[in-house]
Enzyme design. Structure first.
Site, PDB file in Angstrom:
ATOM      1  N   MET A 165      -8.069  -3.271  16.927  1.00  0.00           N
ATOM      2  CA  MET A 165      -9.530  -3.257  17.117  1.00  0.00           C
ATOM      3  C   MET A 165     -10.179  -4.480  17.666  1.00  0.00           C
ATOM      4  O   MET A 165     -11.466  -4.105  18.005  1.00  0.00           O
ATOM      5  CB  MET A 165     -10.108  -3.191  15.680  1.00  0.00           C
ATOM      6  N   GLY A 184      -4.918   2.515  14.087  1.00  0.00           N
ATOM      7  CA  GLY A 184      -5.242   1.963  12.683  1.00  0.00           C
ATOM      8  C   GLY A 184      -4.914   3.282  11.646  1.00  0.00           C
ATOM      9  O   GLY A 184      -4.576   3.024  10.663  1.00  0.00           O
ATOM     10  N   GLN A 185      -4.940   4.262  12.325  1.00  0.00           N
ATOM     11  CA  GLN A 185      -4.801   5.615  11.250  1.00  0.00           C
ATOM     12  C   GLN A 185      -3.277   6.294  11.591  1.00  0.00           C
ATOM     13  O   GLN A 185      -2.816   6.307  12.563  1.00  0.00           O
ATOM     14  CB  GLN A 185      -5.762   6.666  11.621  1.00  0.00           C
ATOM     15  N   LYS A 222       0.534  -1.144  -0.048  1.00  0.00           N
ATOM     16  CA  LYS A 222       0.263  -0.041  -0.109  1.00  0.00           C
ATOM     17  C   LYS A 222       0.930   1.304  -0.008  1.00  0.00           C
ATOM     18  O   LYS A 222       0.653   2.265  -0.630  1.00  0.00           O
ATOM     19  CB  LYS A 222      -0.920   0.018   1.332  1.00  0.00           C
ATOM     20  N   CYS A 270     -12.384   3.653  16.652  1.00  0.00           N
ATOM     21  CA  CYS A 270     -11.133   2.510  16.482  1.00  0.00           C
ATOM     22  C   CYS A 270     -10.413   2.774  17.720  1.00  0.00           C
ATOM     23  O   CYS A 270      -9.789   1.499  17.986  1.00  0.00           O
ATOM     24  CB  CYS A 270     -10.391   2.801  15.296  1.00  0.00           C
ATOM     25  N   MET A 271     -10.011   3.732  18.523  1.00  0.00           N
ATOM     26  CA  MET A 271      -9.174   3.895  19.423  1.00  0.00           C
ATOM     27  C   MET A 271      -9.651   4.088  20.944  1.00  0.00           C
ATOM     28  O   MET A 271      -9.009   4.062  21.580  1.00  0.00           O
ATOM     29  CB  MET A 271      -7.957   4.535  19.214  1.00  0.00           C
TER      30      MET A 271
HETATM   31  S1  SF4 Z   1       2.553   2.775   7.338  1.00  0.00           S
HETATM   32 FE1  SF4 Z   1       1.179   1.023   7.257  1.00  0.00          FE
HETATM   33  S2  SF4 Z   1       0.101   1.094   5.292  1.00  0.00           S
HETATM   34 FE2  SF4 Z   1       1.958   2.271   5.360  1.00  0.00          FE
HETATM   35  S3  SF4 Z   1       3.757   1.117   4.412  1.00  0.00           S
HETATM   36 FE3  SF4 Z   1       3.901   1.091   6.655  1.00  0.00          FE
HETATM   37  S4  SF4 Z   1       2.769  -0.806   7.202  1.00  0.00           S
HETATM   38 FE4  SF4 Z   1       2.187  -0.176   5.023  1.00  0.00          FE
END
Ligand code: SF4
Length: 750
Positions: free
Chosen positions: A337, A374-375, A79, A168-169
């Site tokens: 989560m 998560g963010q 990603k 989420c947190m």
């Molecule tokens: S911050 Fe998360 S989404 Fe971005 S490269 Fe690192 S592990 Fe992958």
């Protein structure tokens, strides 16, 4: 220099190929990056906060590579590697849109922002300050979230300030505050390299935090006798490296955690010196109990009892306790989560903390309780900065008169300016939109039209002609389609700001190209709006760097102190971990630890000082097993759970527009056990109608034993087949975080 399409594709392809090989990307320049200018930044996606370099050629963002000087040591997941495609995607919103005669039509910034200013000011005048609200995001920069927070609290004078981290947190926040007195993890990623035992509960680390998982796997491969325990009803990719995988009935892990504590106590794996020095015992609101009371509380939670409640074999529970508590071994817990998105999320967090506190496996290299985020900026931008309704910046509370008075002084406001009325948490905020108590809402950098639980209910509220909804985003989303005004925001790479990731690391994300079309950074939009509303003196900054200096000043002399993390230092360094009270301070790897944390006096007589608690002791809470809001019954006989997959992120608005990621996995499927599929007569790829008390969605079936019998799983990223039409909006009474992870459904062949 203009960049050719061929060159762009070549560079992106080189990045993808390296990622697929699982290689560090430092060789990207040699792989095809000649002529590219590289600038340091931070990944836009998950809370791991990987350091990146952004590659620009001919004024265009063309590639991304990992920063080998940062904690991720040059590695990125797919990603992150493919991020350059996001700002360049043709779907970008390029002009403000205003709804006229039911349709969103292009307009000027002047018309759009004048309309927003007028509607919000009129609403406050007519219906009071609490008729307006701000719903922010763990994806906005700290300066952006701070601007929104200050504009709404000090300008409009409402505490209706929320952010999607509530979804989420919030339970992790509640857990840290109740157990240790202050929010945020106390350890750091480097602890992974020292751990002998990994306790991964409610976290599919392999898919949701791949770079952290890579580091765990490396430690397991190279660290000698390193053990991994995974606690998850699903056999996730994370479980593939587990020495011990505890599977259980959703929502019964509180019994398992208490039973592990039971075994640890019975078998003498406790650290009595640490308990005596640094631990108090709680029940209800006050830490007024004793070690003996705690032992009596645990009596019920025999492994046999936990097996009866959870379906998890007692021998697995005993084995997990023995591995976790083994003397001389260092244990690191990670969760996310799976524990937080629960009606008893805070309690589940407390019970993890308990295991570390009674064994003394805390505050040492390799031993720490660590909630992953998560963010990218849920920690720095929302939790720390005070972007939730009950908070004020840097650990202060909107409900405390002395905290409001202090913030009024720091912000140069008249005494009594800051509202004492409580604001609304996320679910209550959208319920107030439904009841029209809130009439105008400003949504920044997030997608509640897809991400709220029981989403159809709140989509109706956003769509109503009686509410005024403003959304800033980079792409059309399931939320912009409901809005009255859509503001085209600058994307990653087109603006700068500070991100704070899971390990308290603050990092500067850089601007490397100009925004497309008429898009503007959220920071500029909010400052402009403040001026139009007559609050320009509250947001007087010319750029985010000036706001950052104010933010450092606001955090000074708090347990979040980062006065030493100047803008200049952020430009130069690859992230700094707070507390960092002075410019010469190197940052803090482990909080509360004498000799490491600058806020613990050097002459403190004990190993750790939990300075957020009045008696400087952490608290072991007595938290009983409680069922989730919904359990299967005759009518709805299956558990339903949601989560992420490795290819996508959040509501998929960005990753869904990366062609390799979209190609790898486009649509949500329902993951169903072969026996259950047989029962309803569905084969792989056949369609299944999933129905809860709130709604129905039809998904293709992924027949697999990843999910146990009696439970199905759907990923949260699909904007067409939205799992949140099914999820329940019941929430934890303490943290107000909804129970996305568990509800009851029925399945039918469709
Ligand atoms: S911050 Fe998360 S989404 Fe971005 S490269 Fe690192 S592990 Fe992958």
């Amino acid at each position: 220099m203009a960049v050719s399409r061929r060159r762009f594709l070549f560079t992106t392809a080189a990045a993808s190929a390296l990622a697929a090989l699982g290689k560090s990307s430092e060789t990207l320049a040699e792989a095809g990056g000649t002529g590219i200018t590289w600038t340091k930044g931070v990944c836009r996606y998950c809370g791991t906060g990987c350091g990146v370099y952004k590659g620009v050629m001919g004024g265009k963002l063309v590639a991304v590579k990992g920063d080998k000087y940062n904690h991720n040591q040059g590695f990125l997941c797919l990603k992150g590697f493919l991020l350059a495609q996001v700002p360049n995607h043709p779907d970008r919103l390029k002009k403000p849109l205003v709804r006229k005669n039911g349709k969103l039509v292009e307009t000027s910034w002047d018309e759009a922002l004048s309309l927003v200013a007028k509607r919000f000011k009129d609403s406050v005048k007519k219906h009071g300050a609490d008729s307006v609200a701000f719903y922010g995001s763990g994806q906005g920069y700290t300066e952006e979230s701070y601007a929104g927070n200050k504009l709404f609290r000090a300008g409009f004078r409402t505490n209706n300030i929320e952010g999607n981290p509530r979804l989420c947190m919030a339970s992790a926040v509640g857990g840290y505050v109740t157990s240790f007195g202050k929010d945020e993890p106390m350890g750091c990623y480097e602890d992974i390299d020292h751990a002998d035992v990994f306790f991964l509960i409610g976290s599919n680390t392999a898919e949701c935090h791949p770079i952290i998982f890579r580091r765990i796997a490396k430690r397991k491969e190279t660290g000698g006798d390193v053990k991994v325990i995974v606690v998850d009803p699903r056999r996730t990719p994370t479980a593939r490296i587990a020495d011990l995988h505890l599977r259980f009935k959703p929502g019964t892990d509180l019994a398992i955690l208490n039973a592990m504590a039971h075994v640890i106590v019975k078998e003498g794996m406790v650290d009595e010196k640490f308990i005596k020095e640094s631990v108090g015992f709680g029940q209800g609101k006050a830490a007024d109990k004793s070690w003996e009371d705690y032992k009596a509380f645990l009596e019920t939670y025999t492994p046999e009892y936990a097996e009866k409640v959870s379906g998890c074999p007692k021998d697995d529970i005993i084995a997990a306790a023995r591995i976790f508590g083994a003397k001389g071994k260092r244990t690191l817990s990670f969760w996310t989560m799976g524990l937080n998105q629960r009606t008893r999320g805070v309690w589940a967090n407390n019970l993890c903390h308990n295991l570390h506190l009674i064994t003394g496996k805390i505050g040492m290299p390799g031993s720490t309780p660590f909630s992953l985020t998560g963010q990218p900026n849920a920690c720095g931008g929302v939790r720390d900065q005070g972007g939730l309704s009950h908070l004020l910046p840097y650990g202060r509370l909107s409900g405390k008169p002395e905290h409001r008075a202090l913030m009024e002084k720091l912000w140069g406001l008249e005494p009594g300016t800051l509202p004492d009325r409580p604001g609304k948490h996320a679910v209550a905020m959208f319920q107030a939109l439904e009841s029209k108590d809130i009439k105008c809402i400003y949504i920044m950098c997030t997608n509640p039209g897809q991400s709220l639980p029981n989403v159809d209910r709140y989509r109706k509220a956003m769509k109503s002609k009686d509410t005024f909804v403003v959304v800033s985003d980079i792409f059309p989303t399931r939320t912009t389609e409901l809005a009255d005004v859509v503001l085209p925001a600058a994307a990653w790479g087109e603006k700068e700001g500070v991100y704070g990731c899971s390990e308290r690391r603050y990092q500067l994300d850089s601007k490397v190209v100009e925004p497309v079309g008429e898009a503007r950074p959220d920071f500029d939009i909010l400052v402009d709006l403040a001026h139009r509303c007559g609050f320009g003196d509250l947001l007087p900054w010319k750029n985010p760097a000036e706001a950052w200096d104010e933010i450092r000043r606001i955090a000074k002399d708090t347990p979040y102190a980062f006065w030493g993390i100047t803008r200049e230092r952020l430009h130069k360094d690859h992230g700094v971990l707070w507390p960092c009270p002075t410019e010469g301070h190197p940052g803090t790897k482990r909080r509360y630890v004498r000799g490491e944390d600058p806020l613990v006096p050097a002459d403190w007589p004990k190993r750790m000082m939990f300075y957020g608690k009045p008696d400087k002791k952490a608290v072991v809470w007595f938290r009983p097993q409680k069922d989730p809001q919904e359990v299967p019954d005759k009518e709805y006989p299956f558990y339903f759970t949601t989560g992420r997959v490795i290819e996508h992120w959040h509501t998929g608005t960005m990753t869904g527009r990366c062609k390799e990621l979209a190609h790898a996995r486009r649509d949500a499927e329902v993951e169903i056990h072969p026996d259950d599929a047989k029962k309803i007569g569905v084969r792989a790829g056949g369609m299944v109608k999933v129905t809860s008390r709130r709604g129905s969605v039809v998904f293709p079936a992924n027949v697999t034993d990843t999910s146990p019998r009696g439970m199905v799983f759907v990923n949260m990223h699909d904007e067409k087949r939205m799992c949140n039409e099914i999820t329940v909006d019941a929430y934890d009474p303490g943290s107000k975080q909804p129970e996305f992870k568990i509800c009851a459904v029925k399945l039918e062949k469709a």
